[in-house]
Design a protein around this motif. Sequence first.
Motif, PDB file in Angstrom:
ATOM      1  N   SER A 156      44.148  50.872  43.885  1.00  0.00           N
ATOM      2  CA  SER A 156      44.092  50.176  44.441  1.00  0.00           C
ATOM      3  C   SER A 156      43.752  49.273  44.221  1.00  0.00           C
ATOM      4  N   VAL A 157      44.412  47.881  45.729  1.00  0.00           N
ATOM      5  CA  VAL A 157      44.731  46.822  45.230  1.00  0.00           C
ATOM      6  C   VAL A 157      43.205  45.254  45.305  1.00  0.00           C
ATOM      7  N   ALA A 158      42.890  45.274  44.967  1.00  0.00           N
ATOM      8  CA  ALA A 158      41.629  44.351  44.772  1.00  0.00           C
ATOM      9  C   ALA A 158      40.381  45.190  44.632  1.00  0.00           C
ATOM     10  N   ASP A 159      40.001  46.181  44.327  1.00  0.00           N
ATOM     11  CA  ASP A 159      39.556  46.947  44.552  1.00  0.00           C
ATOM     12  C   ASP A 159      37.842  46.329  43.168  1.00  0.00           C
ATOM     13  N   LYS A 160      38.121  45.890  42.368  1.00  0.00           N
ATOM     14  CA  LYS A 160      37.206  44.923  41.089  1.00  0.00           C
ATOM     15  C   LYS A 160      37.855  43.726  41.461  1.00  0.00           C
ATOM     16  N   PRO A 199      40.652  40.075  38.873  1.00  0.00           N
ATOM     17  CA  PRO A 199      42.005  40.449  38.263  1.00  0.00           C
ATOM     18  C   PRO A 199      43.368  40.768  39.286  1.00  0.00           C
ATOM     19  N   VAL A 200      44.509  40.076  38.951  1.00  0.00           N
ATOM     20  CA  VAL A 200      45.670  40.848  39.677  1.00  0.00           C
ATOM     21  C   VAL A 200      46.853  40.779  38.374  1.00  0.00           C
ATOM     22  N   TYR A 201      46.753  41.708  38.269  1.00  0.00           N
ATOM     23  CA  TYR A 201      47.831  42.561  37.136  1.00  0.00           C
ATOM     24  C   TYR A 201      47.129  42.685  36.028  1.00  0.00           C
ATOM     25  N   GLU A 202      47.662  41.680  34.543  1.00  0.00           N
ATOM     26  CA  GLU A 202      47.189  41.781  34.264  1.00  0.00           C
ATOM     27  C   GLU A 202      45.840  40.295  33.457  1.00  0.00           C
ATOM     28  N   LYS A 244      56.980  39.142  48.188  1.00  0.00           N
ATOM     29  CA  LYS A 244      56.638  38.604  49.145  1.00  0.00           C
ATOM     30  C   LYS A 244      55.019  38.744  50.124  1.00  0.00           C
ATOM     31  N   LYS A 245      55.814  39.902  50.313  1.00  0.00           N
ATOM     32  CA  LYS A 245      54.687  41.138  50.880  1.00  0.00           C
ATOM     33  C   LYS A 245      53.278  41.221  49.835  1.00  0.00           C
ATOM     34  N   MET A 246      53.110  41.110  48.396  1.00  0.00           N
ATOM     35  CA  MET A 246      52.343  41.678  47.741  1.00  0.00           C
ATOM     36  C   MET A 246      51.488  39.804  47.555  1.00  0.00           C
ATOM     37  N   ILE A 247      51.603  39.430  47.872  1.00  0.00           N
ATOM     38  CA  ILE A 247      51.522  38.167  47.698  1.00  0.00           C
ATOM     39  C   ILE A 247      49.971  38.016  49.075  1.00  0.00           C
ATOM     40  N   VAL A 248      50.230  38.901  49.782  1.00  0.00           N
ATOM     41  CA  VAL A 248      49.081  38.487  51.226  1.00  0.00           C
ATOM     42  C   VAL A 248      47.971  39.601  50.248  1.00  0.00           C
ATOM     43  N   ASN A 249      47.904  40.945  49.370  1.00  0.00           N
ATOM     44  CA  ASN A 249      46.889  41.715  49.233  1.00  0.00           C
ATOM     45  C   ASN A 249      45.829  40.752  48.594  1.00  0.00           C
ATOM     46  N   PHE A 250      46.196  39.367  47.737  1.00  0.00           N
ATOM     47  CA  PHE A 250      45.339  38.602  47.012  1.00  0.00           C
ATOM     48  C   PHE A 250      44.590  37.797  47.866  1.00  0.00           C
ATOM     49  N   LEU A 251      45.215  37.574  48.722  1.00  0.00           N
ATOM     50  CA  LEU A 251      44.573  36.336  49.589  1.00  0.00           C
ATOM     51  C   LEU A 251      43.420  36.531  50.099  1.00  0.00           C
ATOM     52  N   ILE A 252      42.480  37.703  50.797  1.00  0.00           N
ATOM     53  CA  ILE A 252      41.195  37.617  51.202  1.00  0.00           C
ATOM     54  C   ILE A 252      40.464  37.443  50.106  1.00  0.00           C
ATOM     55  N   LYS A 286      40.448  32.545  34.782  1.00  0.00           N
ATOM     56  CA  LYS A 286      41.274  31.169  35.448  1.00  0.00           C
ATOM     57  C   LYS A 286      40.938  30.874  36.182  1.00  0.00           C
ATOM     58  N   LYS A 287      40.443  29.474  35.731  1.00  0.00           N
ATOM     59  CA  LYS A 287      40.091  28.739  36.874  1.00  0.00           C
ATOM     60  C   LYS A 287      40.685  28.454  37.413  1.00  0.00           C
ATOM     61  N   VAL A 288      41.474  28.734  38.932  1.00  0.00           N
ATOM     62  CA  VAL A 288      42.135  27.818  40.068  1.00  0.00           C
ATOM     63  C   VAL A 288      41.511  27.695  40.746  1.00  0.00           C
ATOM     64  N   THR A 289      42.352  27.266  42.111  1.00  0.00           N
ATOM     65  CA  THR A 289      41.721  27.115  43.579  1.00  0.00           C
ATOM     66  C   THR A 289      42.981  28.218  43.770  1.00  0.00           C
ATOM     67  N   ARG A 290      42.515  28.596  45.297  1.00  0.00           N
ATOM     68  CA  ARG A 290      43.459  29.485  46.060  1.00  0.00           C
ATOM     69  C   ARG A 290      44.600  29.154  46.046  1.00  0.00           C
ATOM     70  N   LYS A 291      44.607  28.268  46.621  1.00  0.00           N
ATOM     71  CA  LYS A 291      46.412  27.917  46.210  1.00  0.00           C
ATOM     72  C   LYS A 291      47.075  27.688  44.690  1.00  0.00           C
ATOM     73  N   THR A 292      46.360  27.130  44.056  1.00  0.00           N
ATOM     74  CA  THR A 292      47.274  27.433  42.529  1.00  0.00           C
ATOM     75  C   THR A 292      47.231  28.394  42.211  1.00  0.00           C
ATOM     76  N   MET A 293      46.215  29.902  42.699  1.00  0.00           N
ATOM     77  CA  MET A 293      46.698  31.233  42.262  1.00  0.00           C
ATOM     78  C   MET A 293      47.817  31.818  43.199  1.00  0.00           C
ATOM     79  N   VAL A 294      47.692  31.126  44.077  1.00  0.00           N
ATOM     80  CA  VAL A 294      48.794  31.754  45.353  1.00  0.00           C
ATOM     81  C   VAL A 294      50.522  31.347  45.223  1.00  0.00           C
TER      82      VAL A 294
END
Length: 194
Positions: free
Chosen positions: A40-44, A61-64, A186-194, A163-171
Amino acid sequence: FKDRIPEQVVNYYDFIGDTSKSIYKPGKDTPFDPKSWYESVADKNIVYTDYQSGKIIAQKPVYEETFLIEDSLLKIKWKLNPDTRVIAGFECRKAFGIIDDSIGVIAFYTDEILIPGGPESVGGLPGMILGLSVPRLHATWIANSVQAVGVNMNTVVPSTKGKKVTRKTMVDQLENVLKNWGNYGKKMIVNFLI
């Protein structure tokens, strides 16, 4: 190959909060099918929201890599709808929202609970979101129970790891890494926005 992809995956989450702050985090574990490669994406994700300051601190957590996003609340353009349904014993009103000018969400919120939040970092309605659907992610959250008294607010503290970031920096970082994946990336990015 299709036989190894589950038709649906169920995860449990806890949402603990009041009108000033909340935390959304993984709840009880669900059995994992060892034959399945699906994860699952974003399950943690762990999302702390401070409604008074309008800020979130989200451990994702996003991949590694693990990001600790410190940013303002998501800006969601909501349109209320007269449709209702009962979720976890509460009458909920339907609302349609748009995140980042492209991600549609459907929420069911109750004004019987005045917490302006819900799953992940979605909120901003005049009551708590007990049902949420993000069609683009093929994801739905439904509250199965609500405990209104005896809630331990001492557990509502932000995460500190990542790693401390803003939403935009992470994207931006994810876009840089996933650009080699083509349209799928490109489609995978949306999984981490919400």
